[in-house]
Each structure stands twice: as C-alpha cells, then as structure tokens.
Design a protein around this motif. Structure first.
Motif, PDB file in Angstrom:
ATOM      1  N   GLU A   1     -18.678  19.228  -3.430  1.00  0.00           N
ATOM      2  CA  GLU A   1     -17.763  19.488  -4.549  1.00  0.00           C
ATOM      3  C   GLU A   1     -16.524  20.252  -4.077  1.00  0.00           C
ATOM      4  O   GLU A   1     -15.407  19.976  -4.527  1.00  0.00           O
ATOM      5  CB  GLU A   1     -18.493  20.270  -5.644  1.00  0.00           C
ATOM      6  CG  GLU A   1     -19.535  19.433  -6.378  1.00  0.00           C
ATOM      7  CD  GLU A   1     -20.411  20.262  -7.288  1.00  0.00           C
ATOM      8  OE1 GLU A   1     -20.905  19.712  -8.299  1.00  0.00           O
ATOM      9  OE2 GLU A   1     -20.625  21.460  -6.994  1.00  0.00           O
ATOM     10  N   GLN A   2     -16.729  21.208  -3.162  1.00  0.00           N
ATOM     11  CA  GLN A   2     -15.581  21.944  -2.621  1.00  0.00           C
ATOM     12  C   GLN A   2     -14.673  21.006  -1.822  1.00  0.00           C
ATOM     13  O   GLN A   2     -13.433  21.085  -1.919  1.00  0.00           O
ATOM     14  CB  GLN A   2     -16.058  23.092  -1.724  1.00  0.00           C
ATOM     15  CG  GLN A   2     -17.096  24.019  -2.341  1.00  0.00           C
ATOM     16  CD  GLN A   2     -16.587  24.852  -3.512  1.00  0.00           C
ATOM     17  OE1 GLN A   2     -15.421  24.776  -3.890  1.00  0.00           O
ATOM     18  NE2 GLN A   2     -17.468  25.641  -4.104  1.00  0.00           N
ATOM     19  N   MET A   3     -15.264  20.120  -1.040  1.00  0.00           N
ATOM     20  CA  MET A   3     -14.474  19.166  -0.262  1.00  0.00           C
ATOM     21  C   MET A   3     -13.692  18.228  -1.189  1.00  0.00           C
ATOM     22  O   MET A   3     -12.535  17.893  -0.922  1.00  0.00           O
ATOM     23  CB  MET A   3     -15.361  18.342   0.667  1.00  0.00           C
ATOM     24  CG  MET A   3     -16.074  19.133   1.756  1.00  0.00           C
ATOM     25  SD  MET A   3     -15.003  20.111   2.843  1.00  0.00           S
ATOM     26  CE  MET A   3     -13.773  18.929   3.308  1.00  0.00           C
TER      27      MET A   3
ATOM     28  N   ALA B   1      -5.890  18.182   8.279  1.00  0.00           N
ATOM     29  CA  ALA B   1      -5.099  17.443   7.291  1.00  0.00           C
ATOM     30  C   ALA B   1      -4.050  18.358   6.659  1.00  0.00           C
ATOM     31  O   ALA B   1      -2.896  17.943   6.443  1.00  0.00           O
ATOM     32  CB  ALA B   1      -6.014  16.863   6.215  1.00  0.00           C
ATOM     33  N   LEU B   2      -4.422  19.604   6.380  1.00  0.00           N
ATOM     34  CA  LEU B   2      -3.467  20.553   5.805  1.00  0.00           C
ATOM     35  C   LEU B   2      -2.330  20.818   6.785  1.00  0.00           C
ATOM     36  O   LEU B   2      -1.153  20.868   6.390  1.00  0.00           O
ATOM     37  CB  LEU B   2      -4.177  21.856   5.444  1.00  0.00           C
ATOM     38  CG  LEU B   2      -3.285  22.971   4.893  1.00  0.00           C
ATOM     39  CD1 LEU B   2      -2.563  22.532   3.626  1.00  0.00           C
ATOM     40  CD2 LEU B   2      -4.111  24.232   4.629  1.00  0.00           C
TER      41      LEU B   2
ATOM     42  N   GLY C   1      -3.262  10.613   4.193  1.00  0.00           N
ATOM     43  CA  GLY C   1      -4.341  10.276   5.112  1.00  0.00           C
ATOM     44  C   GLY C   1      -5.654  10.004   4.394  1.00  0.00           C
ATOM     45  O   GLY C   1      -5.748  10.052   3.165  1.00  0.00           O
ATOM     46  N   SER C   2      -6.668   9.725   5.179  1.00  0.00           N
ATOM     47  CA  SER C   2      -7.990   9.438   4.619  1.00  0.00           C
ATOM     48  C   SER C   2      -8.665  10.724   4.162  1.00  0.00           C
ATOM     49  O   SER C   2      -8.283  11.826   4.555  1.00  0.00           O
ATOM     50  CB  SER C   2      -8.855   8.734   5.670  1.00  0.00           C
ATOM     51  OG  SER C   2      -8.966   9.549   6.824  1.00  0.00           O
ATOM     52  N   LYS C   3      -9.680  10.567   3.331  1.00  0.00           N
ATOM     53  CA  LYS C   3     -10.417  11.721   2.826  1.00  0.00           C
ATOM     54  C   LYS C   3     -11.125  12.432   3.972  1.00  0.00           C
ATOM     55  O   LYS C   3     -11.554  11.797   4.944  1.00  0.00           O
ATOM     56  CB  LYS C   3     -11.437  11.290   1.774  1.00  0.00           C
ATOM     57  CG  LYS C   3     -10.809  10.912   0.444  1.00  0.00           C
ATOM     58  CD  LYS C   3     -11.892  10.645  -0.605  1.00  0.00           C
ATOM     59  CE  LYS C   3     -11.252  10.341  -1.956  1.00  0.00           C
ATOM     60  NZ  LYS C   3     -12.288  10.112  -3.006  1.00  0.00           N
TER      61      LYS C   3
ATOM     62  N   ASN D   1      -9.731  17.748  -1.159  1.00  0.00           N
ATOM     63  CA  ASN D   1      -9.131  16.419  -1.010  1.00  0.00           C
ATOM     64  C   ASN D   1      -8.170  16.110  -2.155  1.00  0.00           C
ATOM     65  O   ASN D   1      -7.086  15.558  -1.943  1.00  0.00           O
ATOM     66  CB  ASN D   1     -10.229  15.347  -0.956  1.00  0.00           C
ATOM     67  CG  ASN D   1     -10.766  15.130   0.445  1.00  0.00           C
ATOM     68  OD1 ASN D   1     -10.015  14.783   1.355  1.00  0.00           O
ATOM     69  ND2 ASN D   1     -12.053  15.342   0.634  1.00  0.00           N
ATOM     70  N   ASP D   2      -8.564  16.494  -3.362  1.00  0.00           N
ATOM     71  CA  ASP D   2      -7.704  16.259  -4.512  1.00  0.00           C
ATOM     72  C   ASP D   2      -6.408  17.061  -4.396  1.00  0.00           C
ATOM     73  O   ASP D   2      -5.323  16.550  -4.718  1.00  0.00           O
ATOM     74  CB  ASP D   2      -8.436  16.628  -5.800  1.00  0.00           C
ATOM     75  CG  ASP D   2      -7.597  16.347  -7.036  1.00  0.00           C
ATOM     76  OD1 ASP D   2      -7.317  15.171  -7.315  1.00  0.00           O
ATOM     77  OD2 ASP D   2      -7.216  17.333  -7.720  1.00  0.00           O
TER      78      ASP D   2
END
Length: 474
Positions: free
Chosen positions: A63-65, A91-92, A79-81, A69-70
C-alpha cells in the motif's frame, strides 16, 4: 496561504532560511499527532512542491508503494511502477533531475514513519538516495515529517547507519502556548474570556486541531461535553487513534500513562517498575524516552538526597491525555456530564492540579513576569521531608543569581484570599525545603494565581506574584 498560519513565527523564519540556502537541506520536523506539522509545511510552501507524498497509517508495504507510485505519476514520472524502496528513490531521482533548474526543489514526505514497514528496507534506501545523490544537489530541500516522534529521532535524527549526521536541521513543533491559543480563538471569532480559554486549554492543551473542534457559539464546558462525552464525540474516539498512530504495540505505553494519571506528583523509573510489575531495564527506559519525545511525559531532575543522583521524576504533561483518562474514559451515556459537574469537589481538585501543569508549561512567561527572563535557571517540583515534617512544593525556579522562587500555585475563579493558615504553611515549606536540601540560596515565596491576591496583611508579605494574564503574554 501563509496568512492562515497562527503563531509559528520562528519555525517559518527557519523554513524560509533553509529553503533559500545554497546547499542541499535535509529537514526533519516532528511533534505529537495533530500539532500542525502538515498544516505548517503545506501552507508555508503553498503546496509548491517538486514532489510530495504521505505515508498511509497502518498501511502494508504494498500500500505504501502504491501511494509512492501514485505520487510519482502525479508529478509527471513516465517510468514503470516500482516495487522496492531502492527503485522508488531511483525513480524520484530521475524525476527531479528532469526538472532541475536554479529554483529550490522542495520535496515533502509526510508521515514518513508509516513507510518503514517491517523488512521493507525503507531507511536504507532513503540513506542511499541522500548519500549518493541528494546531498550533492544545492537546490534540493528534503522535508520529512512524522507524528511517531520516537521513530523520527531514532531512525532519522540519531540514525547510526546511512543517515548518520545527514539531517541538516530539525524542528520540534510544540503545542500552542496560551498566547497562541488566544490568538487562534480571536481570529476564529470566539467571544470567550481568558478564563474560558484557560478551561479549554486545560482539557485539550495547545494542540491546534483539538482547539479547532470548539465552536464559537458554545461555552468551553458545552464544547467539552460535545467533544468528550457525547456518544460519538470526536475527542472520545481520538484516544485509541492517538497511541495506535505512534506505537506499533501501544499497550505497554498506555500502562505507563495510566499509572502516572493516578500520581500527579510524578514517579521515578524505579517506582513505575514496581507499580507495573515489570523489570527496570533498558526496555522501560526506552519506552519512557519515547513518551518524553512525543511530549506526553516530562522528566524532572530529582532534588532529593534519598533518590539516586541520576534518577528523574516523570510526570504526565499532555493535557488531552490527562483529561481523557481522568474523566471521559469512565463516563458513558451522559452528554451533559461536564456542565453538570462544574463546581464539584472532583472538578475543583482537577482544576487545581491542571493549573499547576499549565504554569509548568509556561515557565518562560512566569520568568518574564518575575523580571528574570534573561537569567539562567532550572525549574522543578519538590516533595520531601525534614525529620517528621513533610512538604510538597508546586514549582521552584532555581536561578543563577543564587536565588530560588518557591512558587505556590492556586487556581481560583476570583481574586485569591491568602489566609493566615496558608501563609504559615508557606513559611513551613520554606523551612523544610531549606533544611532538607541544605541550600544556601535566598528563597523568595512566590504566589501564582488566576486573578491575583486579595488585599490583606498576609498578601502584602508575599513580594512576588504572577497572575493568569501573565501566562498569556507572548
């Protein structure tokens, strides 16, 4: 939106300074639940973030991930999840690099302790993100918040791993003072007197969210009834949420809190160990430290030859918790309980005890009223004896000029009349304290009341006085 922020002038000056610095900043903001951390950051920066996200209370790693991602998607990441925290921070980094310019990049991660689910590797990934890239970006300003103060201190501020000494600044956000609470109510159109504000403060403290639940068309007592004693009162439901949000296993902490509710004078770690029938070991010490970090308890240095030199007296200082456990925890199906109980011995006794705590929370204002605000001092309570004579003193201010203000605190809803018997008791307390502690400091009997002392021969013998109005000073 900054004009909506009441108080917090020092904190806003610091945030302004940090945001405009010429180096990367890692800022940790912490404080108890509902104290206004998120409100401060979002309104100060007017939601102008390069990235922000909020941890999910009691959320799982997946849920945190999903929340992270959102947030990446909302800020334009293509990029991809990601499914691990290392990938999340990679990613950040990619997202921020694509947006880099000369302007400060404000990154806000709220309720960060929630992200550190078991075996998630969150703290290590955050450390790698900062050490490998973030710390070398002068425009990057990372702000992290969390209500689980003990987690913030242990895992971020005092971290001994990858984040060791990486936090550039920390801001401990405290509840409002009486001055700030009065400003809050005035801005909100409340017609309450200072005594009414004091009554509300005694029940909920200076927590902005709790103060904001009162309504200007009701008296403080009516508001307390609605919030604590109505069937679905918002502050009746808050108690379990409060401790569950701070501690993964809250019950041992609640046991300490409940023990201290019954002992307004406080308890030592050894006394708590015996009372709770648990070992006086590092685990108990860590729990007490956690509760101090979260502003529920305060540790006062011991002033007694009978106790260990390094011991401390722990007192419950969170007004909301004290009120809830003293009254609301045991009252059901009486939505008018508080208004009906006004002027009863039980409530009058609580008023007296709680006013002492209000004064202890406003030592700076007391010192200002006494004309000693610029002087180094230590404040503590004391109870002890000399032979068979016992004495308890509400508050002492031991000053660097070798004087001690021995403060007698009295709550009254009118001017206070000092009787001969009470005047003699103060004199006896001075004598017992002097003999028991062997102090050679000068002792100044000091009265702290709500509306001052009524004129009389005994009042004239008290050279130092403080009133409720003095506590409302900025």
């Amino acid at each position: 939106m900054r004009n909506l922020i009441i108080g917090r002038e020092n904190e806003m000056k610091l945030l302004e300074q940090f945001a405009n610095s010429s180096r990367a900043e890692f800022i940790a903001i912490y404080g108890r639940r509902r104290v206004g951390k998120t409100f401060l950051v979002r309104h100060f920066f007017e939601n102008h973030f390069a990235f922000d996200m909020t941890g999910i209370i009691e959320g799982t790693k997946s849920e945190q991930m999903a929340a992270f991602n959102d947030a990446l998607k909302q800020y334009g990441y293509k990029g991809s999840k990601v499914s691990t925290w290392l990938d999340a921070f990679f990613a950040l980094r990619d997202l921020l690099q694509a947006k880099q310019d000369d302007k400060p990049q404000i990154i806000f991660i709220d309720e960060m302790p929630c992200l550190d689910t078991p075996k998630s590797g969150f703290v290590k990934a955050l450390g790698h993100f900062w050490n490998s890239w973030g710390a070398w970006q002068p425009s990057l300003k990372l702000i992290v918040c969390g209500s689980a103060t003990s987690w913030m201190v242990r895992n971020v501020i005092d971290n001994h791993g990858g984040l060791h000494d990486r936090v550039t600044h920390e801001i401990a956000l405290r509840p409002f003072t009486l001055h700030e609470a009065e400003t809050f109510f005035k801005v909100s159109g409340f017609p309450w007197s200072r005594l009414g504000i004091l009554h509300a403060y005694m029940a909920v403290g200076g927590v902005p969210y709790y103060l904001g639940l009162f309504l200007p068309g009701e008296s403080p007592a009516q508001g307390i009834d609605r919030l604590f004693f109505a069937e679905n009162g918002e502050l009746r439901r808050e108690f379990k949420r409060l401790f569950s949000s701070l501690f993964r296993i809250p019950e041992p902490y609640l046991n300490i809190i409940r023990a201290l509710v019954k002992k307004p004078e406080g308890m030592t770690r050894e006394q708590l160990s015996k009372q709770l029938n648990i070992s006086n070991n590092g685990k108990l010490g860590s729990m007490l430290t956690d509760l101090v970090y979260c502003d529920f308890l305060k540790a006062f240095r011991v002033k007694s030859r009978k106790l260990k030199r390094n011991s401390a007296i722990y007192k419950l200082v969170d007004f909301y918790t004290l009120f809830y456990l003293s009254f609301a925890d045991n009252v059901y199906n009486n939505s008018n309980y508080w208004t009906q109980k006004q002027e009863t011995p039980t409530v009058n006794s609580w008023m007296g005890i709680t006013y002492e705590r209000v004064c202890m929370a406003h030592v700076a204002q007391v010192k200002k009223a006494l004309g000693i605000s610029g002087m180094a001092s230590e404040t503590y309570s004391w109870h002890g004896s000399d032979n068979d004579a016992q004495a308890q003193i509400d508050m002492l201010i031991e000053r660097s000029d070798k004087m001690i203000n021995l403060c007698e605190i009295k709550y009254s809803e009118s001017v206070y009349s000092l009787t001969q018997d009470e005047f003699l008791k103060i004199g006896r307390r001075v004598d017992i304290f002097r003999k028991a502690t062997h102090t050679n400091y000068g002792i100044v009997p000091t009265m702290i009341t709500t509306f001052g002392l009524a004129q009389g021969m005994y009042a004239e013998s008290i050279s130092a006085t403080v009133t409720m109005d003095d506590l409302f000073v900025e």
